[in-house]
Motif scaffolding. Sequence first.
Motif, short mmCIF file in Angstrom:
data_model
loop_
_atom_site.label_atom_id
_atom_site.label_comp_id
_atom_site.label_asym_id
_atom_site.label_seq_id
_atom_site.Cartn_x
_atom_site.Cartn_y
_atom_site.Cartn_z
N GLY A 156 -7.52 -10.18 0.98
CA GLY A 156 -8.32 -9.03 1.40
C GLY A 156 -7.44 -7.82 1.70
O GLY A 156 -7.74 -6.69 1.30
N GLY B 118 -8.32 4.50 -12.91
CA GLY B 118 -8.53 4.74 -11.49
C GLY B 118 -9.05 3.54 -10.73
O GLY B 118 -9.16 3.57 -9.52
N GLU B 119 -9.40 2.49 -11.45
CA GLU B 119 -9.75 1.26 -10.74
C GLU B 119 -8.60 0.28 -10.91
O GLU B 119 -7.61 0.56 -11.56
CB GLU B 119 -11.06 0.67 -11.31
N HIS B 120 -8.73 -0.86 -10.32
CA HIS B 120 -7.76 -1.93 -10.42
C HIS B 120 -7.37 -2.17 -11.87
O HIS B 120 -8.10 -2.83 -12.60
CB HIS B 120 -8.46 -3.20 -9.92
N PRO B 121 -6.27 -1.68 -12.37
CA PRO B 121 -6.01 -1.83 -13.80
C PRO B 121 -5.93 -3.27 -14.26
O PRO B 121 -6.65 -3.69 -15.16
CB PRO B 121 -4.68 -1.12 -13.99
N ARG C 207 -6.21 -6.38 -1.53
CA ARG C 207 -7.25 -5.60 -2.19
C ARG C 207 -7.36 -4.23 -1.55
O ARG C 207 -7.45 -3.22 -2.23
CB ARG C 207 -8.57 -6.36 -2.11
N ASP C 208 -7.33 -4.21 -0.22
CA ASP C 208 -7.40 -2.93 0.48
C ASP C 208 -6.22 -2.02 0.12
O ASP C 208 -6.33 -0.81 0.13
CB ASP C 208 -7.41 -3.15 2.00
N ALA C 209 -5.08 -2.66 -0.18
CA ALA C 209 -3.89 -1.88 -0.52
C ALA C 209 -4.04 -1.22 -1.89
O ALA C 209 -3.31 -0.29 -2.21
CB ALA C 209 -2.65 -2.77 -0.49
N GLY C 210 -4.99 -1.68 -2.67
CA GLY C 210 -5.26 -1.04 -3.95
C GLY C 210 -4.20 -1.25 -4.99
O GLY C 210 -4.01 -0.40 -5.86
N ALA D 118 0.82 -1.21 0.00
CA ALA D 118 0.00 0.00 0.00
C ALA D 118 0.86 1.26 0.00
O ALA D 118 0.36 2.35 -0.29
CB ALA D 118 -0.92 0.01 1.22
#
Lengths: 367, 367
Positions: free
Chosen positions: B142, B340-343, B145-148, B122
């Motif tokens: 999880g 801007g989303e999970h590429p 995912r939170d780390a983006g 992150a």
Amino acid sequence: MPEAVSRPTLEAVAARAGVSRATVSRVVNGGDGVREPLAERVRRAVEELGYVPNQAARSLVTRRHDAVAVVIAEPESRVFADPFFALQLRGISKELTAHDNQLVLLLTEGRPDHARVARYLAGGHVDGALVFSLHLDDPLPGLIRDAGVPTVFGGRPHWSEDTRDARPGRAGEGADRGVVYVDCDNRGGAHTAVRHLVDLGRRRVAHIAGALDQTSAVDRLDGYRDVMADVLGESDPRLVVESDFTPAGGERAMRELLDRCPDIDAVFAANDLTALGALRVLRESGRRVPEDVAVVGFDDMVPVAEQTEPPLTTVRQDIEEMGRLMARLLLRGLSEGRDGEHPAAGAQGAPGRGVILPTSLIRRASA
Amino acid sequence: MPEAVSRPTLEAVAARAGVSRATVSRVVNGGDGVREPLAERVRRAVEELGYVPNQAARSLVTRRHDAVAVVIAEPESRVFADPFFALQLRGISKELTAHDNQLVLLLTEGRPDHARVARYLAGGHVDGALVFSLHLDDPLPGLIRDAGVPTVFGGRPHWSEDTRDARPGRAGEGADRGVVYVDCDNRGGAHTAVRHLVDLGRRRVAHIAGALDQTSAVDRLDGYRDVMADVLGESDPRLVVESDFTPAGGERAMRELLDRCPDIDAVFAANDLTALGALRVLRESGRRVPEDVAVVGFDDMVPVAEQTEPPLTTVRQDIEEMGRLMARLLLRGLSEGRDGEHPAAGAQGAPGRGVILPTSLIRRASA
């Protein structure tokens, strides 16, 4: 699994802003790639809910990444083939984990990638670096110095003795005020090994050296020469072959030695993997170990050294402890040094601070 | 080695500011720990000389770190003991290096360290992550995912089929719009292996399963059950023992199977390392392979599978290619996805995009 609700969660922010958790996380952690209107919505939601991202808050206080890079100056294929690195990493990993620091292993395909490694180190992603398996003509040390990262070396760097004066402009040499490293007593260990062979009555003692662009190989060769010169007054240069610390290299070297000097009665190999290759060739050539040729290795790489045929007499160094100590020295340097210079390297202002660990001879059946 | 002088060097800046190269580098790279008057002097020298630090200039243009994290959800001791990971890393390393991306391997002592790994991810130190060896109850997915961070998984994640609906608040489940992974055809491969044993006339076919908190183990068990149910109309539960993909685990499981069902005439082991342990115990118990008990493994881990006694019939998957493909998918996703989303995960908007590689049976002497 329901989460605790004592403080606003990432989910709450995501729901309020109408975006995914990933987007919130990227904005909060300063990541790229989120379009401005979206990012603004997230920042507003963060503010309204009073959301505090854990690690960001933490890093603001400590100014630290709590991460340490490990750089092994070998191709990744070698890193995974030679148990020496696994053992050293084990010690490093245990020590870093005990201090909640992340081990960041930077792998490469080889030397052309070292500039990229240095770029990563310079990018502010780690607090310091542990670097091992340096080679003489590798630009890595100079690049690392330029990156300005506190560093502890595994194994004595070749410039640590020769060039203590500052000579800026020379990559890899001298520009540092000091260099911190951990090594074992390579020369003393080699001395013990060869002395043991001589005490067994052997006189035609050959040496399969490691790669001589590494100080460990040079120091072990020096230890061998010390004893040979001491005992025989001179050292026959045909009894020494340079190799590369691998089993395949050990096989090649042993064949060459037997070609040159069929009367060899002992071999000191620069490490256990080399000894493994040498034992194979000796067996093929019909020589009995230790009756015809006694063999001593270096490292005491368990289980390799125990499982050779016959089990290997060798010089023990505590590889895992070396890794642990490197990590400990770096972390200590990082918490001491806050003066804007190389903390780990310059903390005590002493040039060439090396920690040398002792070695011991482990007797098994091969000598 | 004198440096080229076509542009101002770090040395020139250091000399002008009267500080060390390390200090210049730290200021230039935004590092901490340099006192303000010193930092100001460096910045002035940089300006006066028109010094442009390479990597900083570069990163400003690309907004990329050119670095990819690899996370293996196993303790480092396991990572270095199981050649599966070395092979996968080889493929990853080759692909990343070909695109001048740095491989950043994040090692841990075990699951308690996974929160720290997620924190590092992150922290904006890498462009994406390759994650493998997931376990069912591991919070890592999880956290990641939170780390983006854009992520490609090695091996089918357990939530990729069951929970495609968004369920925020559930760690490790559903909150993503899609998950990208690379796997081999575990169920089909197992089917082929057991079919082969049945075609040899074996009817008491045992299975040493992998750790059943991993989808690869579950899928291989399903493949085994498919054939057993098909051929015998039912599958004897005493013929299945759960193990852990290691040689020692394979030994324990084989002993238990022989205790339970001494009439076993074949074993399908969940991987080659497990088969290695099973072969050892079969030999100890005086059973001939393949005459009394035929054995099939999974992986075709060379040289392990070639060097067992007897050489191992096994299901081949191209582990190195899986690694290469994971890296390729991630890099492609990174250059496509800028919304801007999970590429990597969201680029094509498809939920659960998995790439499944084929397997094939390699016949050697053991079955």
